[in-house]
Design a protein around this motif. Structure first.
Motif, PDB file in Angstrom:
ATOM      1  N   ASP A 165      -7.652  -7.693 -10.822  1.00  0.00           N
ATOM      2  CA  ASP A 165      -7.382  -6.273 -11.077  1.00  0.00           C
ATOM      3  C   ASP A 165      -5.931  -5.918 -10.739  1.00  0.00           C
ATOM      4  O   ASP A 165      -5.259  -5.192 -11.476  1.00  0.00           O
ATOM      5  CB  ASP A 165      -8.336  -5.385 -10.269  1.00  0.00           C
ATOM      6  CG  ASP A 165      -9.776  -5.460 -10.768  1.00  0.00           C
ATOM      7  OD1 ASP A 165      -9.980  -5.961 -11.896  1.00  0.00           O
ATOM      8  OD2 ASP A 165     -10.682  -5.027 -10.023  1.00  0.00           O
ATOM      9  N   VAL A 166      -5.443  -6.430  -9.614  1.00  0.00           N
ATOM     10  CA  VAL A 166      -4.045  -6.171  -9.216  1.00  0.00           C
ATOM     11  C   VAL A 166      -3.094  -6.765 -10.245  1.00  0.00           C
ATOM     12  O   VAL A 166      -2.099  -6.133 -10.629  1.00  0.00           O
ATOM     13  CB  VAL A 166      -3.773  -6.752  -7.804  1.00  0.00           C
ATOM     14  CG1 VAL A 166      -2.288  -6.727  -7.486  1.00  0.00           C
ATOM     15  CG2 VAL A 166      -4.554  -5.969  -6.757  1.00  0.00           C
ATOM     16  N   ASP A 167      -3.390  -7.981 -10.728  1.00  0.00           N
ATOM     17  CA  ASP A 167      -2.552  -8.603 -11.750  1.00  0.00           C
ATOM     18  C   ASP A 167      -2.544  -7.760 -13.025  1.00  0.00           C
ATOM     19  O   ASP A 167      -1.486  -7.551 -13.639  1.00  0.00           O
ATOM     20  CB  ASP A 167      -3.038 -10.020 -12.070  1.00  0.00           C
ATOM     21  CG  ASP A 167      -2.737 -11.006 -10.938  1.00  0.00           C
ATOM     22  OD1 ASP A 167      -1.887 -10.678 -10.085  1.00  0.00           O
ATOM     23  OD2 ASP A 167      -3.356 -12.091 -10.928  1.00  0.00           O
ATOM     24  N   ASP A 168      -3.714  -7.250 -13.407  1.00  0.00           N
ATOM     25  CA  ASP A 168      -3.799  -6.401 -14.592  1.00  0.00           C
ATOM     26  C   ASP A 168      -2.990  -5.124 -14.405  1.00  0.00           C
ATOM     27  O   ASP A 168      -2.267  -4.678 -15.310  1.00  0.00           O
ATOM     28  CB  ASP A 168      -5.264  -6.047 -14.911  1.00  0.00           C
ATOM     29  CG  ASP A 168      -6.052  -7.255 -15.419  1.00  0.00           C
ATOM     30  OD1 ASP A 168      -5.408  -8.247 -15.822  1.00  0.00           O
ATOM     31  OD2 ASP A 168      -7.299  -7.184 -15.402  1.00  0.00           O
ATOM     32  N   GLU A 169      -3.069  -4.525 -13.221  1.00  0.00           N
ATOM     33  CA  GLU A 169      -2.291  -3.309 -12.937  1.00  0.00           C
ATOM     34  C   GLU A 169      -0.801  -3.598 -12.991  1.00  0.00           C
ATOM     35  O   GLU A 169      -0.021  -2.805 -13.532  1.00  0.00           O
ATOM     36  CB  GLU A 169      -2.663  -2.745 -11.567  1.00  0.00           C
ATOM     37  CG  GLU A 169      -4.007  -2.053 -11.529  1.00  0.00           C
ATOM     38  CD  GLU A 169      -4.342  -1.526 -10.137  1.00  0.00           C
ATOM     39  OE1 GLU A 169      -3.414  -1.389  -9.304  1.00  0.00           O
ATOM     40  OE2 GLU A 169      -5.520  -1.239  -9.911  1.00  0.00           O
ATOM     41  N   ASN A 170      -0.397  -4.737 -12.423  1.00  0.00           N
ATOM     42  CA  ASN A 170       1.022  -5.112 -12.463  1.00  0.00           C
ATOM     43  C   ASN A 170       1.498  -5.317 -13.897  1.00  0.00           C
ATOM     44  O   ASN A 170       2.604  -4.921 -14.260  1.00  0.00           O
ATOM     45  CB  ASN A 170       1.275  -6.371 -11.635  1.00  0.00           C
ATOM     46  CG  ASN A 170       1.235  -6.088 -10.145  1.00  0.00           C
ATOM     47  OD1 ASN A 170       1.435  -4.956  -9.721  1.00  0.00           O
ATOM     48  ND2 ASN A 170       0.975  -7.113  -9.355  1.00  0.00           N
ATOM     49  N   LYS A 171       0.660  -5.941 -14.735  1.00  0.00           N
ATOM     50  CA  LYS A 171       1.013  -6.136 -16.137  1.00  0.00           C
ATOM     51  C   LYS A 171       1.165  -4.788 -16.840  1.00  0.00           C
ATOM     52  O   LYS A 171       2.100  -4.580 -17.613  1.00  0.00           O
ATOM     53  CB  LYS A 171      -0.054  -6.981 -16.844  1.00  0.00           C
ATOM     54  CG  LYS A 171      -0.020  -8.438 -16.456  1.00  0.00           C
ATOM     55  CD  LYS A 171      -1.134  -9.218 -17.136  1.00  0.00           C
ATOM     56  CE  LYS A 171      -1.194 -10.660 -16.659  1.00  0.00           C
ATOM     57  NZ  LYS A 171      -2.326 -11.393 -17.240  1.00  0.00           N
ATOM     58  N   GLU A 172       0.246  -3.859 -16.555  1.00  0.00           N
ATOM     59  CA  GLU A 172       0.312  -2.526 -17.172  1.00  0.00           C
ATOM     60  C   GLU A 172       1.579  -1.800 -16.726  1.00  0.00           C
ATOM     61  O   GLU A 172       2.244  -1.151 -17.522  1.00  0.00           O
ATOM     62  CB  GLU A 172      -0.934  -1.702 -16.808  1.00  0.00           C
ATOM     63  CG  GLU A 172      -2.182  -2.098 -17.554  1.00  0.00           C
ATOM     64  CD  GLU A 172      -2.042  -1.931 -19.055  1.00  0.00           C
ATOM     65  OE1 GLU A 172      -1.538  -0.880 -19.505  1.00  0.00           O
ATOM     66  OE2 GLU A 172      -2.405  -2.867 -19.784  1.00  0.00           O
ATOM     67  N   ARG A 173       1.894  -1.917 -15.425  1.00  0.00           N
ATOM     68  CA  ARG A 173       3.112  -1.274 -14.914  1.00  0.00           C
ATOM     69  C   ARG A 173       4.349  -1.831 -15.613  1.00  0.00           C
ATOM     70  O   ARG A 173       5.258  -1.096 -15.972  1.00  0.00           O
ATOM     71  CB  ARG A 173       3.227  -1.494 -13.406  1.00  0.00           C
ATOM     72  CG  ARG A 173       2.364  -0.576 -12.606  1.00  0.00           C
ATOM     73  CD  ARG A 173       2.701  -0.663 -11.134  1.00  0.00           C
ATOM     74  NE  ARG A 173       1.718   0.106 -10.386  1.00  0.00           N
ATOM     75  CZ  ARG A 173       1.173  -0.271  -9.255  1.00  0.00           C
ATOM     76  NH1 ARG A 173       1.514  -1.417  -8.715  1.00  0.00           N
ATOM     77  NH2 ARG A 173       0.294   0.487  -8.641  1.00  0.00           N
ATOM     78  N   LYS A 174       4.382  -3.162 -15.780  1.00  0.00           N
ATOM     79  CA  LYS A 174       5.524  -3.784 -16.460  1.00  0.00           C
ATOM     80  C   LYS A 174       5.634  -3.283 -17.891  1.00  0.00           C
ATOM     81  O   LYS A 174       6.724  -2.968 -18.372  1.00  0.00           O
ATOM     82  CB  LYS A 174       5.392  -5.308 -16.436  1.00  0.00           C
ATOM     83  CG  LYS A 174       5.677  -5.916 -15.088  1.00  0.00           C
ATOM     84  CD  LYS A 174       5.536  -7.431 -15.110  1.00  0.00           C
ATOM     85  CE  LYS A 174       5.761  -8.018 -13.729  1.00  0.00           C
ATOM     86  NZ  LYS A 174       5.567  -9.463 -13.696  1.00  0.00           N
ATOM     87  N   LYS A 175       4.487  -3.177 -18.581  1.00  0.00           N
ATOM     88  CA  LYS A 175       4.499  -2.665 -19.954  1.00  0.00           C
ATOM     89  C   LYS A 175       5.017  -1.236 -19.994  1.00  0.00           C
ATOM     90  O   LYS A 175       5.835  -0.867 -20.837  1.00  0.00           O
ATOM     91  CB  LYS A 175       3.096  -2.717 -20.559  1.00  0.00           C
ATOM     92  CG  LYS A 175       2.629  -4.090 -20.938  1.00  0.00           C
ATOM     93  CD  LYS A 175       1.225  -4.028 -21.528  1.00  0.00           C
ATOM     94  CE  LYS A 175       0.642  -5.401 -21.779  1.00  0.00           C
ATOM     95  NZ  LYS A 175      -0.730  -5.328 -22.291  1.00  0.00           N
TER      96      LYS A 175
END
Length: 161
Positions: free
Chosen positions: A20-30
């Motif tokens: 979940d944290v990795d997904d959030e980080n990916k979304e933040r980067k996007k």
């Protein structure tokens, strides 16, 4: 057995949390990339707008000069043909009006339109404050500026303290 299942449960929960944290980080980067693109687009639009304004201003100047030349030519040809002097006076008056469209001296009298007057006041006030600031920085001078507008508005600038 229970210890193994508890540790497996904790381990799987930790994996899900990490995912979940990795997904959030990916979304933040996007989102950050999208925001950077928007900022670049806005900067590009500002540059393009300034260039277009410059081109429009230059085109207006060129058109005004061409119209002046055409009118002078018409005036000289009408004088040759013996046309009335009223036509030349009318042409001269129109020429003066068009020349005023080009940035130049402003007639020093009270602006009757209240909205235009307020806009002019704000722009000139800000320009005056900018000049006072520049003077203080460039010449290492202490500058103070006080502007009273109407009875209730007071604007001040001080370069020290």
């Amino acid at each position: 057995m229970e210890q193994l299942s508890v540790s497996q449960t904790l381990h799987s929960g930790l994996n899900r949390h990490t995912s979940d944290v990795d997904d959030e980080n990916k979304e933040r980067k996007k989102l950050n990339l999208a925001l950077d693109e928007i900022k670049l687009d806005k900067e590009d639009l500002c540059v393009i707008t300034k260039e277009m304004e410059k081109q429009v201003f230059e085109t207006n100047q060129q058109n005004t000069l061409l119209e002046c030349q055409v009118r002078k030519e018409m005036e000289t040809s009408s004088k040759r043909k013996g046309a009335a002097s009223e036509t030349s006076l009318e042409l001269e008056a129109e020429l003066k009006k068009e020349i005023k469209m080009v940035r130049g001296k402003v007639e020093m009298k009270r602006i009757e339109n209240s909205t235009s007057r307020q806009v002019t006041f704000s722009k000139r006030r800000n320009g005056l404050m900018k000049k006072a600031y520049e003077l203080s920085v460039l010449c290492d001078a202490e500058a103070a500026l006080i502007i009273f507008h109407r009875k209730e508005d007071l604007y001040e600038f001080s370069s020290s303290g």
